[in-house]
Design a protein around this motif. Structure first.
Motif, mmCIF file in Angstrom:
data_model
loop_
_atom_site.group_PDB
_atom_site.id
_atom_site.type_symbol
_atom_site.label_atom_id
_atom_site.label_comp_id
_atom_site.label_asym_id
_atom_site.label_seq_id
_atom_site.Cartn_x
_atom_site.Cartn_y
_atom_site.Cartn_z
ATOM 1 N N ASP A 1 15.875 7.965 7.126
ATOM 2 C CA ASP A 1 16.372 7.647 5.787
ATOM 3 C C ASP A 1 15.336 8.004 4.733
ATOM 4 O OD1 ASP A 1 18.705 6.690 6.899
ATOM 5 O OD2 ASP A 1 18.168 4.575 6.696
ATOM 6 N N VAL A 2 14.068 7.696 5.000
ATOM 7 C CA VAL A 2 12.998 8.013 4.058
ATOM 8 C C VAL A 2 12.840 9.520 3.933
ATOM 9 C CG1 VAL A 2 10.504 7.848 3.663
ATOM 10 C CG2 VAL A 2 11.776 5.836 4.427
ATOM 11 N N LYS A 3 12.854 10.230 5.053
ATOM 12 C CA LYS A 3 12.740 11.693 5.008
ATOM 13 C C LYS A 3 13.886 12.300 4.212
ATOM 14 C CE LYS A 3 10.475 12.342 9.484
ATOM 15 N NZ LYS A 3 10.682 12.889 10.838
ATOM 16 N N ASP A 4 15.104 11.833 4.470
ATOM 17 C CA ASP A 4 16.265 12.362 3.757
ATOM 18 C C ASP A 4 16.168 12.083 2.263
ATOM 19 O OD1 ASP A 4 17.345 13.359 6.096
ATOM 20 O OD2 ASP A 4 18.721 11.678 6.385
ATOM 21 N N ALA A 5 15.765 10.884 1.903
ATOM 22 C CA ALA A 5 15.638 10.529 0.491
ATOM 23 C C ALA A 5 14.590 11.402 -0.187
ATOM 24 C CB ALA A 5 15.285 9.054 0.339
ATOM 25 N N ARG A 6 13.491 11.659 0.505
ATOM 26 C CA ARG A 6 12.439 12.506 -0.074
ATOM 27 C C ARG A 6 12.922 13.944 -0.237
ATOM 28 N NH1 ARG A 6 6.797 10.394 2.665
ATOM 29 N NH2 ARG A 6 6.860 8.339 1.704
ATOM 30 N N ARG A 7 13.688 14.442 0.730
ATOM 31 C CA ARG A 7 14.232 15.804 0.618
ATOM 32 C C ARG A 7 15.180 15.911 -0.574
ATOM 33 N NH1 ARG A 7 15.519 15.319 6.138
ATOM 34 N NH2 ARG A 7 13.691 15.863 7.333
ATOM 35 N N VAL A 8 16.051 14.938 -0.724
ATOM 36 C CA VAL A 8 17.005 14.940 -1.837
ATOM 37 C C VAL A 8 16.258 14.836 -3.164
ATOM 38 C CG1 VAL A 8 18.866 13.635 -2.950
ATOM 39 C CG2 VAL A 8 18.936 14.053 -0.485
ATOM 40 N N ALA A 9 15.279 13.949 -3.229
ATOM 41 C CA ALA A 9 14.492 13.789 -4.457
ATOM 42 C C ALA A 9 13.779 15.094 -4.801
ATOM 43 C CB ALA A 9 13.493 12.646 -4.296
ATOM 44 N N ALA B 1 0.843 -1.193 0.000
ATOM 45 C CA ALA B 1 0.000 0.000 0.000
ATOM 46 C C ALA B 1 0.877 1.241 0.000
ATOM 47 C CB ALA B 1 -0.906 0.009 1.219
ATOM 48 N N LEU B 2 0.366 2.264 -0.579
ATOM 49 C CA LEU B 2 1.077 3.531 -0.668
ATOM 50 C C LEU B 2 0.642 4.418 0.478
ATOM 51 C CD1 LEU B 2 2.854 5.390 -2.385
ATOM 52 C CD2 LEU B 2 0.813 6.018 -3.638
ATOM 53 N N SER B 3 1.592 5.024 1.153
ATOM 54 C CA SER B 3 1.240 5.868 2.286
ATOM 55 C C SER B 3 2.243 6.990 2.431
ATOM 56 C CB SER B 3 1.230 5.021 3.552
ATOM 57 O OG SER B 3 1.054 5.829 4.680
ATOM 58 N N ASP B 4 1.761 8.123 2.911
ATOM 59 C CA ASP B 4 2.646 9.222 3.253
ATOM 60 C C ASP B 4 3.218 9.036 4.648
ATOM 61 O OD1 ASP B 4 3.037 10.963 1.229
ATOM 62 O OD2 ASP B 4 1.627 12.463 1.905
ATOM 63 N N ASP B 5 2.610 8.160 5.415
ATOM 64 C CA ASP B 5 3.076 7.924 6.774
ATOM 65 C C ASP B 5 4.422 7.242 6.732
ATOM 66 O OD1 ASP B 5 -0.260 7.016 7.694
ATOM 67 O OD2 ASP B 5 0.696 8.972 7.715
ATOM 68 N N LEU B 6 5.306 7.689 7.587
ATOM 69 C CA LEU B 6 6.631 7.091 7.634
ATOM 70 C C LEU B 6 6.608 5.840 8.490
ATOM 71 C CD1 LEU B 6 8.674 10.367 8.010
ATOM 72 C CD2 LEU B 6 8.435 8.969 5.974
ATOM 73 N N PRO B 7 7.523 4.922 8.253
ATOM 74 C CA PRO B 7 7.571 3.702 9.048
ATOM 75 C C PRO B 7 7.779 4.008 10.534
ATOM 76 C CG PRO B 7 9.093 3.598 7.198
ATOM 77 C CD PRO B 7 8.546 4.991 7.242
ATOM 78 N N LEU B 8 7.407 3.071 11.373
ATOM 79 C CA LEU B 8 7.555 3.268 12.814
ATOM 80 C C LEU B 8 9.010 3.243 13.265
ATOM 81 C CD1 LEU B 8 4.558 1.166 14.134
ATOM 82 C CD2 LEU B 8 4.718 3.626 13.869
ATOM 83 N N ASP B 9 9.874 2.560 12.548
ATOM 84 C CA ASP B 9 11.297 2.487 12.877
ATOM 85 C C ASP B 9 11.911 3.871 12.669
ATOM 86 O OD1 ASP B 9 14.029 2.117 13.043
ATOM 87 O OD2 ASP B 9 14.093 0.462 11.624
ATOM 88 N N PRO B 10 12.328 4.571 13.741
ATOM 89 C CA PRO B 10 12.834 5.939 13.598
ATOM 90 C C PRO B 10 14.065 6.049 12.713
ATOM 91 C CG PRO B 10 12.807 5.265 15.914
ATOM 92 C CD PRO B 10 12.315 4.113 15.103
ATOM 93 N N THR B 11 14.914 5.040 12.695
ATOM 94 C CA THR B 11 16.102 5.070 11.843
ATOM 95 C C THR B 11 15.699 5.040 10.382
ATOM 96 O OG1 THR B 11 17.284 3.836 13.539
ATOM 97 C CG2 THR B 11 18.294 3.921 11.358
ATOM 98 N N LEU B 12 14.793 4.166 10.043
ATOM 99 C CA LEU B 12 14.315 4.061 8.670
ATOM 100 C C LEU B 12 13.549 5.323 8.286
ATOM 101 C CD1 LEU B 12 14.190 2.331 6.183
ATOM 102 C CD2 LEU B 12 12.147 1.229 7.096
ATOM 103 N N ALA B 13 12.799 5.858 9.233
ATOM 104 C CA ALA B 13 12.025 7.057 8.961
ATOM 105 C C ALA B 13 12.936 8.213 8.548
ATOM 106 C CB ALA B 13 11.198 7.443 10.190
#
Length: 89
Positions: free
Chosen positions: A17-25, A3-15
């Motif tokens: 990484d996802v935030k950083d990747a989205r900022r760079v993108a 499923a597609l979601s804007d919510d970030l994963p519960l794992d703060p470390t992964l979250a």
């Protein structure tokens, strides 16, 4: 991912990484918009093309139903100012 979601994963470390990747993108997309405008393309055409490309990629990645569910949440996010950077209309 099913499923597609804007919510970030519960794992703060992964979250992070996802935030950083989205900022760079986002920076890459913003740079492409600047370059295209310098080449004479209008912002409206760029925005429509970017939305089409984004939706096509989301459908290819997550499927039509998950992308449709994601898109259903967009009007409320727009109205709440999630995409507003300057003066609100």
């Amino acid at each position: 991912m099913s499923a597609l979601s804007d919510d970030l994963p519960l794992d703060p470390t992964l979250a992070e990484d996802v935030k950083d990747a989205r900022r760079v993108a986002y920076c890459y997309v913003e740079d492409a918009f600047i370059e295209a405008r310098q080449d004479g393309l209008d912002s409206d055409s760029l925005a429509h093309a970017a939305l089409f490309a984004a939706m096509r990629t989301l459908v290819e990645t997550y499927g039509e139903e998950a992308t449709a569910v994601f898109a259903e949440a967009l009007p409320e996010k727009i109205r709440c100012g999630n995409f507003t950077t300057g003066t609100r209309h």
